[in-house]
Scaffold this active site. Structure first.
Site, short mmCIF file in Angstrom:
data_model
loop_
_atom_site.label_atom_id
_atom_site.label_comp_id
_atom_site.label_asym_id
_atom_site.label_seq_id
_atom_site.Cartn_x
_atom_site.Cartn_y
_atom_site.Cartn_z
N ASP A 22 0.82 -1.21 0.00
CA ASP A 22 0.00 0.00 0.00
C ASP A 22 0.85 1.26 0.00
O ASP A 22 0.61 2.19 -0.78
CB ASP A 22 -0.94 0.00 1.21
CG ASP A 22 -2.06 -1.01 1.06
OD1 ASP A 22 -2.07 -1.76 0.07
OD2 ASP A 22 -2.94 -1.04 1.95
N ARG A 102 1.09 6.25 17.19
CA ARG A 102 0.90 7.22 16.11
C ARG A 102 1.51 8.59 16.37
O ARG A 102 2.07 9.19 15.47
CB ARG A 102 -0.59 7.34 15.77
CG ARG A 102 -1.23 6.06 15.25
CD ARG A 102 -0.32 5.27 14.37
NE ARG A 102 -0.99 4.16 13.70
CZ ARG A 102 -0.37 3.07 13.30
NH1 ARG A 102 0.94 2.94 13.53
NH2 ARG A 102 -1.01 2.11 12.67
N ASP A 131 -6.62 6.25 12.75
CA ASP A 131 -5.23 6.64 12.55
C ASP A 131 -5.08 7.93 11.75
O ASP A 131 -4.16 8.72 12.01
CB ASP A 131 -4.45 5.51 11.86
CG ASP A 131 -4.07 4.41 12.84
OD1 ASP A 131 -4.11 4.66 14.06
OD2 ASP A 131 -3.73 3.31 12.39
N SER A 185 -6.45 -7.30 8.60
CA SER A 185 -5.45 -6.24 8.60
C SER A 185 -4.70 -6.28 9.92
O SER A 185 -5.31 -6.43 10.98
CB SER A 185 -6.13 -4.87 8.42
OG SER A 185 -5.21 -3.81 8.58
#
Length: 425
Positions: A22, A102, A131, A185
């Site tokens: 990705d 994050r 996110d 995922s």
């Protein structure tokens, strides 16, 4: 594909780059859509995979400025440990393994943008998840003028087939296992592994046991328990079984021990900040042990009212981290209060690890507030039990006055056996 005109002034962008399919597609797409030079940033925060191959992939795609950094110590010391000082749990279950990573990644994106003269950053988070919010709130808090590019909110590559087609058109290597639908995922770091989507989207369907990476199932864990001791200094763990370890090494050791004994698996449905509910499965073996141990050492070192107030603040603190407000004045204010409570949180906790369970079996501290002389059931000369009578009568005074003023009666649940109004003695 046409270029974006919304931010046509973007000349250079720093991309959070994992080296996977990705973000490799995003890397190429940024050049096509914006005509911008791309700088890649790959962070090692303990995801358990080699990050250096990302360099070769970036070079293959023509990238000149490539940043690969080992941030494991920064991650645990400056983010995980401060969070655990608060015993932070989101919605009663989630230990915030993805959420807390994050702000560190986004912070470095902004810093690298400043170092390289870039005017934008980019991330691979989707428009449905949390996110995107975490990355962007951090970026804007640290550099209000920064531009943020979120390809998943802009492009038309909205299916796996289109992504792979785009990759093949631009000679981006596609791993064989990416040509089909992945079963879920996954996101990993030194604190946890998360699994979402695809096969897990039905909250009634149990996850396959072979999905898990950090832990064995409790059924497959050793039949004999293992005892460990964790030393704390001012709220932070500093040693396991007497061996002093760096923050990252200590969390890795607890992960190993917890994983061996099947500790730290959870399956939950959480409320995302964007408004939808999401089912996630998490492994947090070291964090689960750390939470139990930290609460245990606080139980003998924290004043009652300080502990209760801290527990009241925790859900708000957890929500701030989950929603992406790490770099906010309110989170920093709460952190200052939480850290002050940890001044005397120093000592040792003994725990038993067995078949998915982490059981506290002992705790000691040089400044313990636990007094055997006061709590003993044996004869003592430090506590006058007659004092409790006046204490109780004073605590009850407002209740008795209230009932007298209102003329209340006390009855059982079915309305029988009434007692008359309570009066003052």
């Amino acid at each position: 594909m046409t270029r974006s005109t919304r931010t046509s002034d973007v000349k250079k962008v720093v991309l959070a780059y994992s080296g996977g399919l990705d973000t490799s597609i995003i890397l190429k797409w940024l050049g096509d859509a914006y005509g911008a030079e791309v700088v890649t940033f790959t962070a090692d925060i303990g995801q358990g995979e080699e990050v250096e191959p990302a360099r070769a992939k970036a070079e293959l795609l023509g990238i000149k400025e490539i940043y690969i950094e080992d941030l494991r110590e920064d991650f645990v010391r400056d983010y995980v440990f401060p969070m655990f000082r608060a015993n932070t749990v989101y919605e009663g279950t989630y230990l915030l393994g993805t959420s807390i990573a994050r702000p560190l990644i986004a912070k470095r994106l902004v810093e690298i943008a400043a170092e390289t003269g870039a005017d934008a950053i980019a991330h691979g988070a989707t428009g449905k998840g949390n996110d995107q919010v975490r990355f962007e709130l951090t970026a804007y808090a640290l550099n209000p003028a920064i531009k943020v590019i979120a390809p998943w909110r802009e492009w038309d590559l909205n299916s796996r087939a289109r992504l792979i087609s785009y990759a093949e058109q631009h000679q981006i290597p596609v791993p064989k296992d990416k040509r089909g639908e992945s079963p879920y995922s996954m996101d990993a770091n030194l604190l946890h592994v998360s699994y979402e989507g695809k096969a897990l989207e039905d909250p009634w369907v149990a996850p396959d046991d072979d999905m898990f990476r950090m832990t064995v199932s409790p059924e497959a864990a050793p039949d004999a328990p293992q005892w460990i001791e964790i030393d704390f200094r001012k709220g932070d763990p500093v040693a396991v079984d007497g061996e002093k370890l760096s923050p990252a090494a200590l969390l890795a050791r607890l992960n190993e021990l917890g994983g061996k004994h099947g500790i730290g698996r959870i399956d939950l449905v959480e409320n995302r900040f964007v408004g939808m509910k999401s089912r996630g499965v998490y492994e947090t073996p070291g964090g689960t042990i750390l939470l139990a141990a930290h609460r245990a050492i606080e139980s003998i070192t924290l004043d009652r009212e300080a502990m209760h107030l801290k527990d009241e603040l925790m859900p708000r603190y957890a929500e701030l981290i989950y929603n992406g407000f790490w770099f906010s004045p309110e989170r920093e204010m709460l952190q200052a209060a939480i850290d002050k409570t940890q001044d005397n949180v120093t000592g040792t906790v003994r725990l038993k690890l067995y078949k998915g369970n982490c059981v506290v079996e002992g705790r000691k501290a040089p400044r313990s507030l636990y007094s055997v002389d006061h709590v003993t059931f044996e004869e003592d000369d430090v506590y006058d039990q007659h004092d409790a009578e006046g204490f109780i009568r004073l605590q009850a005074l407002r209740l008795r006055l209230g009932n007298t003023a209102l003329g209340r009666s006390v009855s059982d649940l079915d309305g029988q056996a009434k007692i008359g109004p309570l009066g003052l003695e």
